[in-house]
Design a protein around this motif. Structure first.
Motif, short mmCIF file in Angstrom:
data_model
loop_
_atom_site.label_atom_id
_atom_site.label_comp_id
_atom_site.label_asym_id
_atom_site.label_seq_id
_atom_site.Cartn_x
_atom_site.Cartn_y
_atom_site.Cartn_z
N CYS A 4 69.54 78.72 32.27
CA CYS A 4 70.42 78.75 31.10
C CYS A 4 71.50 77.68 31.09
O CYS A 4 72.27 77.59 30.13
CB CYS A 4 71.05 80.14 30.97
SG CYS A 4 72.27 80.53 32.27
N HIS A 5 71.58 76.86 32.14
CA HIS A 5 72.75 75.98 32.27
C HIS A 5 72.88 74.99 31.14
O HIS A 5 73.98 74.49 30.86
CB HIS A 5 72.71 75.22 33.62
CG HIS A 5 71.85 73.99 33.61
ND1 HIS A 5 70.50 74.02 33.90
CD2 HIS A 5 72.14 72.69 33.32
CE1 HIS A 5 70.01 72.80 33.81
NE2 HIS A 5 70.97 71.97 33.47
N ASP A 6 71.79 74.68 30.46
CA ASP A 6 71.83 73.70 29.36
C ASP A 6 71.93 74.36 28.00
O ASP A 6 71.89 73.67 26.98
CB ASP A 6 70.57 72.81 29.43
CG ASP A 6 70.82 71.42 28.88
OD1 ASP A 6 71.94 70.90 29.08
OD2 ASP A 6 69.91 70.84 28.25
N ASP A 7 72.09 75.69 27.97
CA ASP A 7 72.24 76.40 26.70
C ASP A 7 73.54 75.99 26.03
O ASP A 7 74.59 75.91 26.68
CB ASP A 7 72.26 77.92 26.92
CG ASP A 7 70.88 78.48 27.21
OD1 ASP A 7 69.94 77.68 27.40
OD2 ASP A 7 70.74 79.72 27.26
N ARG A 8 73.49 75.77 24.71
CA ARG A 8 74.68 75.46 23.93
C ARG A 8 74.69 76.42 22.74
O ARG A 8 74.31 76.06 21.62
CB ARG A 8 74.66 74.00 23.46
CG ARG A 8 74.61 72.97 24.59
CD ARG A 8 75.90 72.97 25.40
NE ARG A 8 75.86 72.00 26.49
CZ ARG A 8 75.56 72.30 27.74
NH1 ARG A 8 75.26 73.55 28.06
NH2 ARG A 8 75.56 71.38 28.67
N PRO A 9 75.13 77.66 22.93
CA PRO A 9 74.95 78.74 21.95
C PRO A 9 75.68 78.57 20.63
O PRO A 9 75.30 79.15 19.63
CB PRO A 9 75.45 79.98 22.69
CG PRO A 9 76.31 79.48 23.79
CD PRO A 9 75.73 78.16 24.19
N GLU B 90 79.76 82.72 35.81
CA GLU B 90 79.18 81.65 36.63
C GLU B 90 78.49 80.61 35.75
O GLU B 90 78.54 79.40 36.03
CB GLU B 90 78.20 82.23 37.64
CG GLU B 90 78.84 82.96 38.80
CD GLU B 90 79.31 84.37 38.46
OE1 GLU B 90 79.92 85.03 39.31
OE2 GLU B 90 79.04 84.83 37.33
N TYR B 91 77.84 81.07 34.67
CA TYR B 91 77.24 80.15 33.70
C TYR B 91 78.30 79.21 33.14
O TYR B 91 78.09 77.99 33.07
CB TYR B 91 76.56 80.94 32.59
CG TYR B 91 76.43 80.20 31.27
CD1 TYR B 91 75.49 79.19 31.10
CD2 TYR B 91 77.26 80.53 30.18
CE1 TYR B 91 75.39 78.51 29.89
CE2 TYR B 91 77.16 79.86 28.98
CZ TYR B 91 76.23 78.84 28.83
OH TYR B 91 76.12 78.18 27.64
N LEU B 92 79.46 79.77 32.76
CA LEU B 92 80.53 78.94 32.22
C LEU B 92 81.07 77.97 33.26
O LEU B 92 81.40 76.82 32.94
CB LEU B 92 81.66 79.83 31.70
CG LEU B 92 81.34 80.69 30.46
CD1 LEU B 92 82.49 81.62 30.15
CD2 LEU B 92 81.02 79.81 29.26
N GLN B 93 81.14 78.40 34.50
CA GLN B 93 81.59 77.51 35.57
C GLN B 93 80.62 76.33 35.74
O GLN B 93 81.05 75.19 35.95
CB GLN B 93 81.70 78.29 36.89
CG GLN B 93 82.84 79.30 36.91
CD GLN B 93 82.77 80.23 38.10
OE1 GLN B 93 81.76 80.30 38.80
NE2 GLN B 93 83.85 80.97 38.34
N LEU C 96 85.01 75.49 25.10
CA LEU C 96 86.28 76.22 25.13
C LEU C 96 86.23 77.43 24.22
O LEU C 96 86.78 78.51 24.55
CB LEU C 96 87.43 75.29 24.73
CG LEU C 96 87.75 74.14 25.69
CD1 LEU C 96 88.85 73.26 25.13
CD2 LEU C 96 88.15 74.67 27.05
N TYR C 97 85.57 77.29 23.07
CA TYR C 97 85.44 78.42 22.14
C TYR C 97 84.64 79.55 22.78
O TYR C 97 85.00 80.73 22.67
CB TYR C 97 84.75 77.95 20.86
CG TYR C 97 84.50 79.06 19.86
CD1 TYR C 97 85.52 79.53 19.04
CD2 TYR C 97 83.24 79.64 19.75
CE1 TYR C 97 85.30 80.56 18.13
CE2 TYR C 97 83.01 80.68 18.84
CZ TYR C 97 84.04 81.12 18.05
OH TYR C 97 83.82 82.15 17.15
N GLN D 47 85.84 83.41 23.49
CA GLN D 47 85.12 84.56 22.97
C GLN D 47 84.61 85.47 24.10
O GLN D 47 84.59 86.69 23.95
CB GLN D 47 83.96 84.11 22.07
CG GLN D 47 84.39 83.51 20.75
CD GLN D 47 85.18 84.49 19.91
OE1 GLN D 47 84.81 85.66 19.76
NE2 GLN D 47 86.31 84.03 19.36
N PHE D 48 84.22 84.88 25.20
CA PHE D 48 83.76 85.71 26.31
C PHE D 48 84.91 86.53 26.87
O PHE D 48 84.73 87.70 27.24
CB PHE D 48 83.13 84.84 27.41
CG PHE D 48 82.60 85.65 28.57
CD1 PHE D 48 81.58 86.57 28.39
CD2 PHE D 48 83.15 85.51 29.84
CE1 PHE D 48 81.10 87.33 29.46
CE2 PHE D 48 82.68 86.27 30.91
CZ PHE D 48 81.65 87.17 30.70
#
Length: 462
Positions: A331-336, A360-363, A385-386, A390-391
């Motif tokens: 998922c590291h390349d996900d840009r939701p 950890e994904y965000l890190q 940052l958004y 939201q998380f």
């Protein structure tokens, strides 16, 4: 004992238990010194993990002097002395015989000479002994190398690496942990002898690699590449170092970018291993656009999540960290919120990735930005940052993003007359869909009402 010309000016604080062991050995007519990494770390103001003692006493003599001992390596002269529940390895001075397999000496000969024992050790910084009365015994100028911040073999480097090939990787590991450079002659021998690492077990390789990547200098992995080490123990990294990234988003090759990402994630096993392998598939999926010469890596995250577990199993890593790392890599390349910057898009992302590893994904995403070009760092950072904002809202308000967080259960559905089987899962999935759209729906009363509309009469969800 004065034969060793110890440096009495340099005082080292050693634990009372270590003083006691040395004192008992001396009272019985033997020599004894604290030795190796514990002395090195104390000199460097680091906290030693273990305290090792070397002595002229033979193993059976050591056993006779102490109430509780363990035969942890008695064939090599080591007896573990237990003091207040803590083990201290006490090893007889020894001379190693010829080595057959780049690891084990064919024979071990005990000696009464400390210097002979120090000669067989790997690096000068680990060949310093200390006795509270005699002081420092440093016959190979380990103190000088500590001052110079230098990793240098004791004696002839090739001989030390012939004895145990793992020392080749250990040199880089110490360099990474201590921030030291490697002596030129030692590096030449490392390059020459690195093929012998094929004789070393995966468990020992993994242990050294992990200490290296968990250090403050994971960039020293490039030193391992330059020395030919990774070609043997981690050939995938060589491919990464030789894979260019010709794109406005990047300024480093894949391997160099990977090091930057490792430097910017927390120093935990999961994050450093996930960072190391997050782009491992790029060399395999790369194609070059003939029109503009740019490189593309479509699908690298998905392919990498399959490649990484194979490599990690080869290194004998545990399943828990393998599975977690694979999830992060996938998922590291996900840009939701790249196309749709809404709270719902973030909720759906958390549902897809999982709350348990989303932080950890965000890190990893943040670190990925730090390893890009200035343009790459800027592009998409506002969206990142958004997502973080939201998380935080999701976590602070305990917002539902998974079926297990719904305020209704399968048992509730059965009590309402819902048939058992897959239909229960289908209804819960449909209810979750409503909650992802509007979290306020997640009350027991609302979900029960919605569920009644969905409960089938023929066993199929409406």
């Amino acid at each position: 004992m004065n034969q060793y010309n110890g440096n009495k000016k340099f005082k080292i604080e050693i634990p009372d238990s270590v003083k006691l062991i040395i004192s008992i050995l001396e009272q019985n007519g033997f020599e004894a010194f604290a030795v190796g990494g514990c002395i090195r770390d104390t000199i460097l103001n680091r906290n030693p993990q273990d305290w090792d003692i070397t002595t002229s006493a033979l193993p059976w003599q050591v056993k006779k002097m102490f109430h509780k001992t363990l035969d942890t390596g008695i064939q090599h002269g080591t007896v573990t002395v237990m003091i207040k529940g803590i083990g201290y390895e006490v090893t007889t001075y020894r001379i190693d015989g010829e080595y057959d397999d780049s690891r084990h000496p064919r024979s071990v000969e005990f000696t009464a000479d400390l210097v002979e024992d120090l000669k067989r050790r790997d690096f000068t910084i680990n060949a310093i002994a200390y006795n509270p009365t005699i002081g420092l015994v440093d016959v190979f100028d380990g103190m000088g190398d500590i001052e110079k911040k230098l990793i240098r073999c004791v004696g002839k480097a090739e001989s030390r690496f012939e004895e145990d090939a793992l020392r080749i990787l250990r040199a880089v590991r110490f360099s990474a942990q201590l921030g030291f450079e490697i002596d030129c002659d030692t590096m030449k021998a490392m390059k020459k002898m690195s093929p012998n690492l094929k004789n070393i077990s995966a468990e020992r390789i993994r242990s050294e690699l992990e200490k290296l990547i968990l250090s403050d200098h994971p960039d020293k992995l490039i030193t391992a590449y330059s020395a030919g080490i990774t070609k043997v123990v981690l050939p995938e990294f060589d491919k990464m170092m030789e894979c260019p990234q010709i794109t406005p988003y990047h300024m480093y090759n894949v391997g160099e970018h990977t090091i930057k990402v490792m430097e910017n994630v927390p120093k935990t096993r999961l994050m450093r291993w996930a960072a190391l392998f997050h782009d491992v598939a790029k060399p395999d999926v790369m194609f070059i656009d003939k029109k503009n010469g740019r490189t593309h890596f479509k699908g690298h995250a998905s392919v990498g999540s399959e490649m990484a577990p194979v490599i990690m199993r080869r290194l004998k890593m545990d399943n828990k960290i393998i599975k977690a790392a694979a999830r992060l890599i996938a998922c590291h390349d996900d840009r939701p919120v790249e196309k749709n910057r809404t709270p719902e898009a973030v909720r759906r992302s958390v549902h897809k990735i999982g709350k348990d590893i989303y932080r950890e994904y965000l890190q990893l995403v943040y670190a990925d930005f730090q390893g890009k070009s200035d343009y790459g760092k800027e592009k998409g950072y506002d969206e990142y940052l958004y997502i973080c904002q939201q998380f935080d809202i999701i976590m602070q308000n305990n917002i539902c993003t998974s079926k297990k967080e719904l305020n209704i259960t399968g048992k509730d559905l059965i009590a309402m007359g819902c048939p058992t089987g897959t239909v229960i899962g289908d209804i819960l999935e449909a209810l979750l869909e409503k909650v992802l759209i509007d979290p306020k729906v997640n009350t027991h009363e609302n979900l029960m009402e919605e569920a009644r509309k969905m409960i089938p009469s023929n066993g199929t969800a409406k």
